[in-house]
Design a protein around this motif. Sequence first.
Motif, PDB file in Angstrom:
ATOM      1  N   LEU A  16       0.817  -1.206   0.000  1.00  0.00           N
ATOM      2  CA  LEU A  16       0.000   0.000   0.000  1.00  0.00           C
ATOM      3  C   LEU A  16       0.851   1.256   0.000  1.00  0.00           C
ATOM      4  O   LEU A  16       0.669   2.165  -0.796  1.00  0.00           O
ATOM      5  N   VAL A  17       1.837   1.321   0.892  1.00  0.00           N
ATOM      6  CA  VAL A  17       2.656   2.513   0.970  1.00  0.00           C
ATOM      7  C   VAL A  17       3.638   2.587  -0.187  1.00  0.00           C
ATOM      8  O   VAL A  17       4.033   3.641  -0.630  1.00  0.00           O
ATOM      9  N   ASN A  47       0.855  12.839   3.449  1.00  0.00           N
ATOM     10  CA  ASN A  47       0.707  11.515   2.841  1.00  0.00           C
ATOM     11  C   ASN A  47       0.517  10.439   3.902  1.00  0.00           C
ATOM     12  O   ASN A  47      -0.329   9.547   3.754  1.00  0.00           O
ATOM     13  N   VAL A  51      -2.574   7.870   4.216  1.00  0.00           N
ATOM     14  CA  VAL A  51      -2.371   6.425   4.269  1.00  0.00           C
ATOM     15  C   VAL A  51      -2.935   5.855   5.573  1.00  0.00           C
ATOM     16  O   VAL A  51      -3.494   4.753   5.603  1.00  0.00           O
ATOM     17  N   TYR A  54      -6.517   5.300   4.983  1.00  0.00           N
ATOM     18  CA  TYR A  54      -6.716   4.059   4.227  1.00  0.00           C
ATOM     19  C   TYR A  54      -6.726   2.862   5.186  1.00  0.00           C
ATOM     20  O   TYR A  54      -7.531   1.944   5.048  1.00  0.00           O
ATOM     21  N   SER A  55      -5.828   2.881   6.140  1.00  0.00           N
ATOM     22  CA  SER A  55      -5.766   1.800   7.123  1.00  0.00           C
ATOM     23  C   SER A  55      -7.034   1.747   7.966  1.00  0.00           C
ATOM     24  O   SER A  55      -7.546   0.665   8.286  1.00  0.00           O
ATOM     25  N   TYR A 142      -3.977  14.113  -2.446  1.00  0.00           N
ATOM     26  CA  TYR A 142      -4.324  13.772  -1.062  1.00  0.00           C
ATOM     27  C   TYR A 142      -5.665  14.402  -0.667  1.00  0.00           C
ATOM     28  O   TYR A 142      -6.462  13.778   0.061  1.00  0.00           O
ATOM     29  N   TRP A 225      -5.866   2.102  -4.476  1.00  0.00           N
ATOM     30  CA  TRP A 225      -5.874   3.545  -4.293  1.00  0.00           C
ATOM     31  C   TRP A 225      -7.164   4.148  -4.835  1.00  0.00           C
ATOM     32  O   TRP A 225      -7.764   3.625  -5.768  1.00  0.00           O
TER      33      TRP A 225
END
Length: 473
Positions: A16-17, A47, A51, A54-55, A142, A225
């Motif tokens: 993912l990252v 960023n 992220v 997203y988690s 973002y 994404w």
Amino acid sequence: MKSSTIFHIAFVLGTLVGTTSCESFLDREPTMTISNNEITKDLEGLNFAVVGDYSNIMDTYGSALIAYSESRSGNLQMAKSATSALVKDITPSYEFSNLYDDEDDAVMFFYENFYKIINQANDIIEACKTRTYANTKLRDQYYGEALFMRALSHFNLCNLYAQPYSYSKIGSHQSIVMMDKKIPVLDYPVRSKLYVVYDLIISDLKKADTLLTNNSRTTGIKQAWISQAAVQALLARVLLYKGDYKNAYYYSNKVIADYGYSLVPNKDYLGAWSSTVPNQEDIWIIDFTAKTTRTVSTYYGVPDVEKTVACSVSKDLYSLYENDDVRKSLIIPFPGDARDTVTIKFKSIGLKERYIPAIRLSEMYLTRAEAAAELSDVITARNDLNTIRQRANVNATPIYPSGQALIDAIMLERRKELAFEGHTYYDFIRKGKGITRTYFNGINNKDVPFPSDKLILPFPKNAVERNPNLNSK
């Protein structure tokens, strides 16, 4: 639900990252809680905040979120192999008896989790609007991702805790607390009317659509994404739920026409669901690469070598498939206990869960079909309906219904195509239908009419105690 000034960073590494380095970021502060001003002061920190959200989404979708709606839809029954813990986890949803203070109920964390996503998204959005960054293209990326996350979370909260748009004229009934900005800790916000929340959701997605034009991430698994296509696909879904068929048609048609996605052919359909690699039909997925635990498969999938699941596929669903329909083969005897049947749509190998296909191209075809039918465009509606029917069953004869029969045929096809993915229950209630189940092995509420307060969840006790205005009319 109160907004926090602290980011709790969830580090999502690996796929993912991608190539993002966390070393310099970790040098900033010695603790694992990092102030809002500190984390958003530059693009690297911004960023990591994105992220992290997203988690948060991964954790929320990796819970009982999909199982909740599927257990209510008539697609599932309680499994014979279910342990007492699994029974406590899902029975309240299956029997429409969720209580606001039942700590064993799997739904108890939905409310807090989605507002956690919104809180973090709001801080990212505010930073993008008020701070200056060297690379405006990355800032916009973002910013667009955060707007999508806020819209997705508000939309899910409306589905869980508010009656559908059709419940009142123009969605004028009370729904949830809308958070378009940070709420001071001592404030007790009131619930917004549903149409007001939908206006924010749609506005957020339209803004994200602009920001993400030719501006999506490409590292790692690209479908994990948020992309412009994912934004437009979610917008099509939201507008369909609102009953704005003209615009639901417009956005679903754009997704079908503009991005090069294609339906997985019949011969590859089973293999696509067995693969851990996203396919040409996946628009946006929830990727579990960074997670080492079984999630959705433990409810009604294949959780590796486990001997128990929470739910078994109901004959109410299984009987809808013709023998030549490839989707019928997605339902198998549970390898851990043949008394139950499960789907291979969700499977884990060891502690690695297959990804969740959150938005697929077939949904867009069926969205366009339904919108077209409601707009009396029977040609497009029939063509899209038959495209999905004949992809699933190459021997199927085209059908040419009209009027309500056409809409009913499309809704039936949605149930068969999108089964186990969290759509069926909301399809029933947004169309003003109750839940009727023939095969039911619970005790309470076999059938639930529409409208009914049982069709939505109560606000959790801890949320009501923090904000008494939640239960105001």
